[in-house]
Write a protein that holds these residues in place. Structure first.
Motif, PDB file in Angstrom:
ATOM      1  N   GLU A 136     -11.796 -28.351 -32.378  1.00  0.00           N
ATOM      2  CA  GLU A 136     -11.638 -27.476 -31.208  1.00  0.00           C
ATOM      3  C   GLU A 136     -10.629 -26.401 -31.601  1.00  0.00           C
ATOM      4  OE1 GLU A 136     -12.993 -27.428 -28.181  1.00  0.00           O
ATOM      5  OE2 GLU A 136     -11.554 -26.354 -26.923  1.00  0.00           O
ATOM      6  N   THR A 137     -11.057 -25.151 -31.527  1.00  0.00           N
ATOM      7  CA  THR A 137     -10.166 -24.043 -31.877  1.00  0.00           C
ATOM      8  C   THR A 137      -9.863 -23.232 -30.621  1.00  0.00           C
ATOM      9  OG1 THR A 137     -11.163 -23.903 -34.060  1.00  0.00           O
ATOM     10  CG2 THR A 137      -9.918 -21.984 -33.345  1.00  0.00           C
ATOM     11  N   VAL A 138      -8.590 -22.958 -30.411  1.00  0.00           N
ATOM     12  CA  VAL A 138      -8.185 -22.138 -29.269  1.00  0.00           C
ATOM     13  C   VAL A 138      -7.381 -20.959 -29.805  1.00  0.00           C
ATOM     14  CG1 VAL A 138      -6.924 -22.082 -27.077  1.00  0.00           C
ATOM     15  CG2 VAL A 138      -8.055 -24.187 -27.784  1.00  0.00           C
ATOM     16  N   ILE A 139      -7.821 -19.739 -29.491  1.00  0.00           N
ATOM     17  CA  ILE A 139      -7.048 -18.549 -29.868  1.00  0.00           C
ATOM     18  C   ILE A 139      -6.539 -17.903 -28.583  1.00  0.00           C
ATOM     19  CG2 ILE A 139      -7.134 -16.243 -30.910  1.00  0.00           C
ATOM     20  CD1 ILE A 139      -9.136 -17.244 -32.910  1.00  0.00           C
ATOM     21  N   ARG A 151     -13.441 -22.605 -28.909  1.00  0.00           N
ATOM     22  CA  ARG A 151     -14.734 -22.942 -29.501  1.00  0.00           C
ATOM     23  C   ARG A 151     -14.686 -24.396 -29.955  1.00  0.00           C
ATOM     24  NH1 ARG A 151     -15.243 -21.251 -35.478  1.00  0.00           N
ATOM     25  NH2 ARG A 151     -13.444 -22.619 -35.386  1.00  0.00           N
ATOM     26  N   PHE A 152     -15.749 -25.108 -29.644  1.00  0.00           N
ATOM     27  CA  PHE A 152     -15.866 -26.486 -30.134  1.00  0.00           C
ATOM     28  C   PHE A 152     -16.926 -26.468 -31.221  1.00  0.00           C
ATOM     29  CE2 PHE A 152     -17.796 -30.707 -30.095  1.00  0.00           C
ATOM     30  CZ  PHE A 152     -16.660 -31.484 -30.294  1.00  0.00           C
ATOM     31  N   SER A 153     -16.576 -26.972 -32.377  1.00  0.00           N
ATOM     32  CA  SER A 153     -17.559 -26.945 -33.458  1.00  0.00           C
ATOM     33  C   SER A 153     -17.400 -28.169 -34.341  1.00  0.00           C
ATOM     34  CB  SER A 153     -17.404 -25.681 -34.304  1.00  0.00           C
ATOM     35  OG  SER A 153     -16.268 -25.783 -35.114  1.00  0.00           O
ATOM     36  N   SER A 154     -18.195 -28.190 -35.363  1.00  0.00           N
ATOM     37  CA  SER A 154     -18.168 -29.270 -36.327  1.00  0.00           C
ATOM     38  C   SER A 154     -17.621 -28.684 -37.632  1.00  0.00           C
ATOM     39  CB  SER A 154     -19.594 -29.748 -36.499  1.00  0.00           C
ATOM     40  OG  SER A 154     -19.620 -31.032 -37.008  1.00  0.00           O
ATOM     41  N   GLU A 155     -17.126 -29.535 -38.463  1.00  0.00           N
ATOM     42  CA  GLU A 155     -16.578 -29.037 -39.734  1.00  0.00           C
ATOM     43  C   GLU A 155     -16.906 -30.036 -40.831  1.00  0.00           C
ATOM     44  OE1 GLU A 155     -12.415 -27.460 -39.792  1.00  0.00           O
ATOM     45  OE2 GLU A 155     -12.151 -28.811 -41.487  1.00  0.00           O
ATOM     46  N   GLY A 183     -20.939 -23.342 -36.987  1.00  0.00           N
ATOM     47  CA  GLY A 183     -21.208 -22.937 -35.599  1.00  0.00           C
ATOM     48  C   GLY A 183     -20.683 -21.555 -35.300  1.00  0.00           C
ATOM     49  N   LYS A 184     -20.340 -21.357 -34.027  1.00  0.00           N
ATOM     50  CA  LYS A 184     -19.932 -20.024 -33.567  1.00  0.00           C
ATOM     51  C   LYS A 184     -18.629 -19.592 -34.247  1.00  0.00           C
ATOM     52  CE  LYS A 184     -19.976 -21.161 -29.174  1.00  0.00           C
ATOM     53  NZ  LYS A 184     -19.736 -21.005 -27.743  1.00  0.00           N
ATOM     54  N   GLU A 185     -18.485 -18.296 -34.405  1.00  0.00           N
ATOM     55  CA  GLU A 185     -17.264 -17.767 -35.010  1.00  0.00           C
ATOM     56  C   GLU A 185     -16.356 -17.237 -33.907  1.00  0.00           C
ATOM     57  OE1 GLU A 185     -16.179 -14.154 -38.018  1.00  0.00           O
ATOM     58  OE2 GLU A 185     -18.036 -15.238 -38.400  1.00  0.00           O
ATOM     59  N   GLU A 199     -13.205 -12.305 -29.802  1.00  0.00           N
ATOM     60  CA  GLU A 199     -14.663 -12.161 -29.878  1.00  0.00           C
ATOM     61  C   GLU A 199     -15.296 -13.468 -30.357  1.00  0.00           C
ATOM     62  OE1 GLU A 199     -16.227  -9.161 -29.289  1.00  0.00           O
ATOM     63  OE2 GLU A 199     -14.347  -8.084 -28.929  1.00  0.00           O
ATOM     64  N   THR A 200     -16.429 -13.766 -29.771  1.00  0.00           N
ATOM     65  CA  THR A 200     -17.216 -14.922 -30.223  1.00  0.00           C
ATOM     66  C   THR A 200     -18.554 -14.415 -30.742  1.00  0.00           C
ATOM     67  OG1 THR A 200     -16.235 -16.175 -28.438  1.00  0.00           O
ATOM     68  CG2 THR A 200     -18.093 -17.192 -29.543  1.00  0.00           C
ATOM     69  N   GLN A 201     -18.897 -14.815 -31.922  1.00  0.00           N
ATOM     70  CA  GLN A 201     -20.185 -14.404 -32.484  1.00  0.00           C
ATOM     71  C   GLN A 201     -20.991 -15.643 -32.830  1.00  0.00           C
ATOM     72  OE1 GLN A 201     -19.592 -11.542 -35.688  1.00  0.00           O
ATOM     73  NE2 GLN A 201     -17.698 -10.930 -34.679  1.00  0.00           N
TER      74      GLN A 201
END
Lengths: 228, 204
Positions: A136-139, A151-155, A183-185, A199-201
């Motif tokens: 989980e990344t929070v900016i 953004r919640f993603s896998s790594e 996943g999403k950037e 920004e989310t891409q």
């Protein structure tokens, strides 16, 4: 003459005694119970608990993006050369003094010891590891009313590590892993007028970062191959 | 005093002190619970300010050389009325200590103790002084210390802890939390369990 004879006798006695002592030691080992032998020889089943300090470099390719964080893990060893690690960590990074980022990881890795740890009697045991985690990344833009995005993603991650076995049960490990976010950037976009936006891409590519962690681990108990 | 007498006295003193130092308070540390509470001070490197804490710490020995440790640090306000900076810097730490020597009175150790801080900062917005909300911050930490066991149930200790981290919260520029903490005082020990004779990890 008498003295020289005595020294010769002593040397001879020691020479004869030494192999006898060796035999005695072997005899002791021979008397080890089967349960004990399994315990020392088979390392599968070891459960260790550890805490770690983590430093994250090159966040999203930025060489100045250094994050620091903490975490904990436990390891379950499945064979003499194969260990597994289940971990959770969190670290924070500064983005050009304009925003900051928090990364929360929970995941697991498989470790393979490159040389036989010999029941961790060896002082240094290098290993390769690879695994997966959820992230989980929070900016958040700095300031009282700074906007934030998450953004919640896998790594997937992989790397190299080495354990320094202070005692067979206690080790200090240093691991360097590169992790790719799938996943999403999520990015901080800095505009020409000095403002910044988050920004989310979608499917924009793989973001990554290099994580270096130093941990202290202690083998608490064995799940199997226990002393009978 | 003659040099011969001085040398003899020093030699005797060293012999006695080494003997005292080498005396064992326990046969094994495994199973010992060590706790300590104290007031301590710190120096915040970036801010060049001092800080003050009430600290509680425990340690549980899993063998002679290794112990899990945990600490709670409550900070006191050391900022002046109109000063900006770190207002509150409470923290909890959990980690591991490695004790260099076999059980004896003198017991130096080193530890890796990551933690989490609950931090509040005071900052200026225009002419107004504002406080950030309390924020949880990850803290990297290492420590070195030394215990001197007076009895099996009591010891004196000295500890130096290095902490690093950064706080963002609602601040426009991050606040570094790099600090060196100094602690010392009296600690207490309790044996929680007695290890079994076969409960050791030996070479075959």
């Amino acid at each position: 003459m008498l003295m020289r004879h005595t020294i010769r006798q002593v040397v001879l006695s020691i020479t004869v005694l030494l192999p006898a002592l060796q035999l005695h030691a072997l005899g002791d080992n021979g008397r080890l119970r089967l349960g004990d032998r399994i315990f020392y020889e088979k390392q599968g089943g070891n459960v260790s608990l550890g805490m770690r300090n983590t430093i994250s470099f090159f966040n999203d390719g930025d060489p100045k993006g250094i994050g620091t964080g903490i975490g904990g893990h436990f390891r379950i060893q499945v064979a003499n050369r194969v260990n597994t690690e289940f971990y959770a960590d969190v670290f924070s990074s500064n983005i050009h003094n304009k925003a900051h980022r928090y990364d929360y990881h929970i995941g697991w890795s498989v470790m393979y010891y490159l040389i036989d740890p010999k029941a961790f009697e060896r002082k240094f045991t290098p290993y390769v590891l690879a695994g997966h985690c959820f992230d989980e990344t929070v900016i958040k833009i700095n300031g009282p009313n700074g906007k934030s995005g998450s953004r919640f993603s896998s790594e997937v991650q992989g790397g190299l590590g080495v354990s320094y076995n202070v005692t067979p049960k206690f080790d200090i490990s240093m691991t360097a892993q590169y992790g790719f976010h799938l996943g999403k950037e999520l990015d901080l976009e800095e505009h020409a007028d000095g403002t910044s936006t988050i920004e989310t891409q979608r499917n924009a590519g793989w973001q990554g970062h290099l994580m270096i962690s130093i941990s202290a681990n202690y083998k608490i108990f064995k799940l199997w191959n226990r002393k009978k | 005093m003659e040099p011969k007498k001085i040398i003899t006295t020093i030699t005797l003193l060293i012999m006695v002190l080494t003997q005292v130092n080498a005396q064992r308070v326990w046969e094994t540390r495994k199973g010992i619970f060590r706790s300590q509470g104290n007031l301590g001070g710190g120096y915040m490197i970036k801010q060049k300010t001092v800080s003050a804490y009430c600290n509680g710490e425990m340690e549980l020995f899993f063998d002679d050389r290794f112990a899990y440790t945990g600490a709670v640090c409550f900070s006191f306000l050391t900022l002046k009325k109109n000063q900006t900076g770190v207002k509150a810097n409470h923290a909890v730490f959990a980690g591991a200590n490695y004790h260099f020597l076999k059980p004896q009175r003198f017991d130096p150790y080193i530890g890796l103790t990551p933690g989490a801080g609950l931090v509040q900062a005071r900052y200026k917005e225009g002419e107004e002084l504002k406080n950030t909300p309390y924020t949880v911050v990850p803290l990297l930490s290492v420590q070195v210390g030394c215990n001197f066991y007076v009895a099996s149930f009591m010891h004196f200790f000295l500890k130096v802890q290095g902490v690093t981290g950064q706080m963002f919260s609602t601040l426009s520029t991050p606040q570094r939390l790099d600090e060196i903490k100094f602690m010392g005082g009296l600690g207490w020990n309790l044996r929680l369990w007695k290890p079994k004779v076969r409960d050791t990890w030996t070479k075959i």
